[in-house]
Design an enzyme around this catalytic site. Structure first.
Site, short mmCIF file in Angstrom:
data_model
loop_
_atom_site.label_atom_id
_atom_site.label_comp_id
_atom_site.label_asym_id
_atom_site.label_seq_id
_atom_site.Cartn_x
_atom_site.Cartn_y
_atom_site.Cartn_z
N HIS A 95 51.61 40.98 31.77
CA HIS A 95 50.97 40.57 30.52
C HIS A 95 51.97 39.71 29.75
O HIS A 95 52.79 40.21 28.99
CB HIS A 95 50.57 41.81 29.70
CG HIS A 95 49.81 41.52 28.45
ND1 HIS A 95 48.52 41.95 28.25
CD2 HIS A 95 50.15 40.84 27.32
CE1 HIS A 95 48.10 41.55 27.05
NE2 HIS A 95 49.08 40.88 26.46
N HIS A 123 52.55 35.94 27.59
CA HIS A 123 52.01 34.73 26.96
C HIS A 123 52.90 33.56 27.37
O HIS A 123 53.78 33.15 26.62
CB HIS A 123 51.92 34.94 25.45
CG HIS A 123 50.89 35.96 25.08
ND1 HIS A 123 49.55 35.67 24.94
CD2 HIS A 123 50.99 37.30 24.91
CE1 HIS A 123 48.87 36.77 24.67
NE2 HIS A 123 49.73 37.79 24.64
N GLY A 174 49.78 32.70 16.36
CA GLY A 174 48.80 31.89 15.65
C GLY A 174 47.98 32.66 14.63
O GLY A 174 47.13 32.08 13.96
N GLU A 175 48.25 33.96 14.46
CA GLU A 175 47.44 34.77 13.54
C GLU A 175 47.75 34.48 12.07
O GLU A 175 47.01 34.90 11.20
CB GLU A 175 47.66 36.28 13.78
CG GLU A 175 46.87 36.84 14.93
CD GLU A 175 47.72 37.04 16.16
OE1 GLU A 175 48.66 36.24 16.35
OE2 GLU A 175 47.44 37.97 16.93
N ARG A 210 40.09 41.32 15.56
CA ARG A 210 40.17 39.93 16.04
C ARG A 210 39.27 39.68 17.25
O ARG A 210 39.26 38.59 17.81
CB ARG A 210 41.63 39.61 16.44
CG ARG A 210 42.59 39.59 15.28
CD ARG A 210 44.03 39.68 15.76
NE ARG A 210 44.33 41.02 16.26
CZ ARG A 210 45.48 41.37 16.85
NH1 ARG A 210 46.42 40.46 17.03
NH2 ARG A 210 45.67 42.61 17.26
N HIS A 245 42.42 43.79 26.17
CA HIS A 245 43.29 44.07 25.01
C HIS A 245 42.62 45.14 24.16
O HIS A 245 41.50 44.95 23.69
CB HIS A 245 43.49 42.77 24.22
CG HIS A 245 43.93 42.99 22.80
ND1 HIS A 245 45.23 42.78 22.39
CD2 HIS A 245 43.25 43.41 21.70
CE1 HIS A 245 45.32 43.04 21.09
NE2 HIS A 245 44.14 43.43 20.65
N HIS A 295 47.79 47.84 26.19
CA HIS A 295 48.24 48.29 24.86
C HIS A 295 47.74 49.72 24.58
O HIS A 295 47.53 50.09 23.42
CB HIS A 295 47.74 47.38 23.73
CG HIS A 295 47.92 45.91 23.93
ND1 HIS A 295 49.02 45.37 24.55
CD2 HIS A 295 47.13 44.85 23.59
CE1 HIS A 295 48.89 44.05 24.57
NE2 HIS A 295 47.75 43.71 24.01
N ARG A 309 49.26 52.17 21.89
CA ARG A 309 49.43 51.74 20.49
C ARG A 309 48.93 52.80 19.50
O ARG A 309 49.28 52.76 18.32
CB ARG A 309 48.73 50.40 20.25
CG ARG A 309 47.22 50.48 20.24
CD ARG A 309 46.60 49.08 20.10
NE ARG A 309 47.10 48.40 18.94
CZ ARG A 309 47.14 47.06 18.82
NH1 ARG A 309 46.72 46.30 19.81
NH2 ARG A 309 47.58 46.50 17.74
N ASP A 339 54.21 42.01 27.07
CA ASP A 339 53.62 41.13 26.03
C ASP A 339 54.61 40.03 25.63
O ASP A 339 54.60 39.54 24.51
CB ASP A 339 53.18 41.94 24.80
CG ASP A 339 51.92 41.37 24.14
OD1 ASP A 339 51.53 40.24 24.48
OD2 ASP A 339 51.35 42.06 23.28
ZN LIG Z 1 46.98 41.87 23.44
#
Ligand SMILES: [Zn+2]
Length: 388
Positions: free
Chosen positions: A63, A65, A71-72, A165, A197, A226, A229, A285
């Site tokens: 996982h 990027h 970008g949030e 989101r 996610h 995740h 979490r 992540d």
């Molecule tokens: Zn995620």
């Protein structure tokens, strides 16, 4: 053929095999044995003596990027793409790239280009079609087409559920997507999974339970991440692992008193639960932003994920007394099986020569990808194109 001889490796394949000698060539492990065979003098052999250091399979970070995530919190919060050595120094030899919250300013095209850029620099890299949202962003117009026709794309993700989101996907939408991915996986021999996610929402994994109850799709198709979490979410995830899903723990930082399990806590609890040891993986992540939100859904803080969190977690598990052979599969052979990466995640004759030697402090002292040294005796041998 250029050959590399690794001498005196304390080998974990992941199972412990004691001190061994290994011969690498053509990107593969050619030979493993206790006693060193005499090499014909005419062969170009590069010899490395690990002096008893532990040698493990290269870590598979499922996982990442690879384009940079984030970008949030405005365009300025777009995270830059991690460079090659952020992975290799951390002992990561394979990555699965994906898009997250931002699957509009970022695209599947950019993702595939980033995957190929990493491959050109020597890293093993794949990716997922889609991103957080439905309908999923794609390269060919469909997730099924992306997986069938784009070599690097092996599934869909990270599709967001139970998160403010997300696209608030319905059960029917999730099932339609999962069916496309499952069939594309059958057609190609690729992973064919929906990498999900999970947000902080109280609905947790309800949608996945409904999908298992109401469809013919195999449980392996649904791969939530995740899951540590929230503590209650993790309990739900362990139950899904018993039903056949592979669950993915994220190695993010956890504060004292937070309603979350650290990756080391989560893996320990997973084993204590008696759930199938093969149904759990750990990812970093890396390159993603790790935001926290206030009650209005606004960002109130942000950190960036790092592949180095994997080795940090492994070393924390060892410090707590877990055996290396028990901890390793979650970082190596388990993701290789789920992602259908033959030749990866295990050290054996004929496997890809993706290997990591650990020094006494648990850092990656030597890293080989397809037999090529990226780190040697703690020194970086290969830099990314823009790493100077
Ligand atoms: Zn995620």
């Amino acid at each position: 053929m250029h050959l590399t001889l690794i001498r005196n490796a304390d080998l974990y394949a992941p199972e412990p095999l004691g001190v061994q000698q290994l011969l690498l060539g053509g990107g593969k492990v050619l030979w493993i044995g206790r006693d060193l065979a005499a090499m014909p003098a005419a062969l170009p052999v590069d010899a490395i003596d690990l002096e008893g250091r532990r040698l493990i399979p290269g870590l598979i970070d499922g996982h990442v990027h690879v384009t940079g995530g984030g970008g949030e919190d405005g365009f300025g919060s777009r995270v830059p793409a991690p460079m090659l050595s952020r992975y290799t120094r951390a002992g990561v030899t394979s990555v699965v790239g994906l898009l997250g919250t931002d699957d509009v300013a970022r695209s599947t095209r950019e993702l595939v280009a980033s995957i190929h850029a990493l491959r050109e620099q020597g890293l093993n890299a794949w990716g997922y079609s889609g991103g957080y949202h439905l309908p999923p962003t794609t390269l060919t117009g469909s997730v099924r087409g992306d997986i069938v026709f784009v070599d690097a794309l092996i599934g869909v993700g990270e599709i967001a559920i139970s998160d403010h989101r997300s696209s608030q996907p319905t059960l029917d939408e999730l099932l339609r997507l999962a069916s496309e991915v499952h069939v594309a996986g059958l057609m190609t021999g690729k992973a064919g999974i929906v990498h999900l996610h999970l947000g902080d929402g109280p609905r947790g994994l309800e949608l996945v339970r409904q999908a298992l109850d109401q469809s013919e799709l195999p449980a392996r198709v649904f791969n939530p991440t995740h899951v540590n979490r929230r503590k209650a979410l993790f309990t739900e995830a362990v139950d899904l692992a018993r039903r056949g899903c592979s669950i993915d723990i994220t190695a993010f930082p956890v504060e004292e008193g937070e309603d979350a399990w650290s990756a080391a806590d989560a893996l320990t609890r997973y084993f204590d639960s008696g759930a199938p040891p093969a149904h759990v993986t750990i990812s970093s992540d890396a390159g993603g932003c790790l935001p926290c939100f206030d009650g209005d859904g606004r960002v109130c803080g942000m950190a960036v994920g790092e592949s180095g969190a994997l080795l940090a977690t492994l070393n924390e598990l060892l410090a707590r007394g877990m055996a290396l052979a028990q901890a390793l599969p979650a970082f190596t052979s388990n993701p290789a099986r789920l992602l259908r990466f033959p030749g990866k995640g295990r050290i054996k004759v004929g496997a890809d020569a993706d290997l990591v030697a650990l020094d006494a402090d648990g850092a990656a002292s030597d890293v080989f990808i397809a037999g090529v040294a990226h780190v040697r005796a703690g020194a970086l041998q290969r830099r990314g194109i823009f790493e100077g």
